[in-house]
Design an enzyme around this catalytic site. Structure first.
Site, short mmCIF file in Angstrom:
data_model
loop_
_atom_site.label_atom_id
_atom_site.label_comp_id
_atom_site.label_asym_id
_atom_site.label_seq_id
_atom_site.Cartn_x
_atom_site.Cartn_y
_atom_site.Cartn_z
N GLY A 148 -42.04 37.03 17.88
CA GLY A 148 -41.90 36.12 19.00
C GLY A 148 -40.71 36.41 19.89
O GLY A 148 -40.33 35.56 20.70
N GLY A 149 -40.10 37.58 19.74
CA GLY A 149 -39.02 37.98 20.63
C GLY A 149 -37.90 36.96 20.67
O GLY A 149 -37.41 36.49 19.65
N THR A 154 -43.51 42.32 17.33
CA THR A 154 -42.74 42.42 16.10
C THR A 154 -43.64 42.03 14.94
O THR A 154 -44.64 41.36 15.14
CB THR A 154 -41.54 41.45 16.19
OG1 THR A 154 -40.70 41.83 17.27
CG2 THR A 154 -40.71 41.44 14.91
#
Length: 516
Positions: free
Chosen positions: A415-416, A333
């Site tokens: 960082g999901g 991301t």
């Protein structure tokens, strides 16, 4: 890179220097923080193509110069013809391939951002990005690493292979990559606007290419997409108010973590003796998030109830005896932050989810398709169950921070599923401990990773350099299994002071910060 509060009138931080330069150029041409964010976001679609792009989603928080704060939620739905029954024999959603492809929301999100207060023309945001795609951009450290992922099928996809695997070998760090099909797509969007994708010829070409790859997405699915502009969710922490995007964003988990730290009287020092207790809080909030978060049209509780006193009291009890958090797929991301002296500010996150998303790049349009549908569950009675026309659980969560005088912080991270925790690290370091944003985002982090299948203890990963006091506190809890990890996301943060802006860009990325 560190900048001091020296009367600066704007600030920006992004994960790639080309995007920071594009945003800086927008400021220098008289644009607002909104213009700078848009220019940087479009540029990142070219120079960080493994992490974000036209085929991905977008969430943003925008404060306008009049003080109004808006949340932009532009996540696409699963195709109307999606077939969950075809996965009846599977335990989990597929990660790659055509099944997890959802409608892309990024372009509609760019348009929504532009309408909130940009001064420069829409087409201007695409000029330098289109030129970079045509003339070529240099392969960054992050992109080179993604292309060498041994578990990824990139070289077998014709679209990705043609662009990123010249001569059958992955493009290496420092090489020049040209994306002529993407350049044409960006110029079409500049000239024809978002309608070109959402119902126009560009969208038809994209849907046709995905159909050939096995996806049921149609032009009708694309035409039905709109970005939502909403009121943000907000909660108090000490003398601050922290704002996030409402579900289907996971942002409320950060608000729960902050509220529980306050409720339980925990010292919010993640580097000290309280680290173990904070990890318990994180587990409780993560479990609650995983239980409830889904398409807001399908959630069984109102999002506001997740921050009510009774609900937080129950979570505080859960934090005393944390249960394992299921392991979840990671994600790639980008986050970027901008602010200006007129009161405009943007925290923007856009993503394909995993590196190059589905692993499918549609060759005619040059658009890499996201795999955000991997965030659905196949659990039958869960509100986030894979279904036609549904929006999935979403990891993207921009953040704004206010005090009684107004805006003081613009934060965001990749960082999901760990994004709430990473924001917890950087916000407490900056707004409680007083660290410079550059130091806060660069400091070694630890995060709760979850429990591997068949393993009871939740795992906590530590980067090299995590203070010994934190490691000892986590170990002393006796609840967690500690592991060593290389890196956790890359965060960016702006702090507004009476004298200007302090800004930091995470050294884990390939970016930079600027102020002027």
């Amino acid at each position: 890179m560190t900048f001091r509060a020296d009367g600066s009138s704007w600030a920006i931080a992004t994960p790639h220097t080309a995007a920071t330069h594009a945003g800086t150029a927008a400021f220098e041409r008289g644009g607002t923080a909104i213009d700078a964010a848009l220019h940087a976001a479009v540029t990142l679609a070219v120079v960080y193509p493994h992490m974000c792009g036209v085929g991905g989603d977008l969430f943003a928080l925008v404060q306008r110069s009049d003080g109004e704060t808006l949340a932009i939620s532009s996540s696409g739905r699963s195709p109307a013809a999606a077939n969950p029954d075809a996965l009846a024999s599977e335990r989990e959603m597929p990660i790659r391939g055509p099944v997890p492809i959802t409608v892309p929301g990024a372009v509609a999100g760019w348009d929504a951002l532009h309408t909130t207060g940009a001064l420069l023309p829409w087409a201007d945001a695409f000029e330098s990005a289109s030129a970079l795609a045509d003339d070529g951009s240099t392969v960054s450290r992050s992109l080179a690493g993604s292309l060498l992922d041994p578990d990824a099928p990139f070289a077998t996809d014709p679209g990705l292979a043609d662009v990123f695997f010249p001569g059958g070998r992955a493009a290496v760090l420092g090489a020049t990559v040209r994306q002529p099909a993407l350049a044409r797509t960006l110029r079409t969007l500049a000239h024809d606007g978002p309608a070109a994708l959402y119902g126009g010829a560009l969208g038809r070409a994209y849907a046709l290419g995905l159909s050939a790859a096995g996806s049921p997405i149609t032009i009708e699915d694309l035409a039905a997409h709109t970005a939502s502009v909403l009121a943000p969710m907000r909660a108090a922490f000490r003398d601050l108010h922290v704002s996030v995007v409402p579900p289907n964003s996971q942002g409320f988990a950060l608000l729960q973590m902050l509220a529980l730290v306050e409720r339980l009287g925990i010292d919010p020092d993640l580097d000290g003796a309280a680290a173990g207790r904070i990890a318990r809080v994180i587990v409780a909030a993560n479990v609650d998030r995983d239980r409830h978060l889904a398409d807001p049209d399908r959630m069984r509780v109102h999002p506001s109830s997740l921050l009510e006193d009774g609900h937080l009291a129950a979570l505080a009890e859960d934090a005393r005896d944390p249960v394992p958090v299921p392991g979840r797929p990671d994600g790639d991301t980008i986050a970027l932050v901008t602010a200006d002296a007129e009161g405009n500010a943007v925290s923007l996150i856009q993503s394909l989810f995993w590196g190059f998303g589905s692993g499918i790049l549609e060759p005619v349009t040059g658009i890499a398709a996201q795999n955000r549908g991997a965030c659905f569950t196949l659990e039958r009675d869960h509100p986030n169950r894979f279904a036609p026309g549904a929006r999935p659980f979403h990891t993207l969560m921009p953040v704004l921070v206010h005090d009684t005088a107004g805006l003081v912080g613009v934060a965001g991270t990749m960082g999901g599923y760990q994004q709430p925790q990473i924001n917890l690290h950087t916000i407490t370091k900056t707004f409680v401990a007083g660290a410079h944003p550059a130091d806060a985002v660069a400091a070694p982090r630890w995060v709760v990773l979850g429990a591997d299948e068949g393993r009871r203890p939740p795992q906590v990963g530590l980067e090299p350099g995590v203070p010994a006091a934190a490691e000892e506190a986590l170990r002393a809890e006796g609840t967690f299994e500690l592991t060593q990890e290389d890196a956790f996301g890359h965060a960016h943060l702006i702090r507004r002071t009476q004298d200007g802006f302090l800004v930091g860009s995470d050294p884990r990325a390939d970016g930079s910060a600027a102020a002027g």
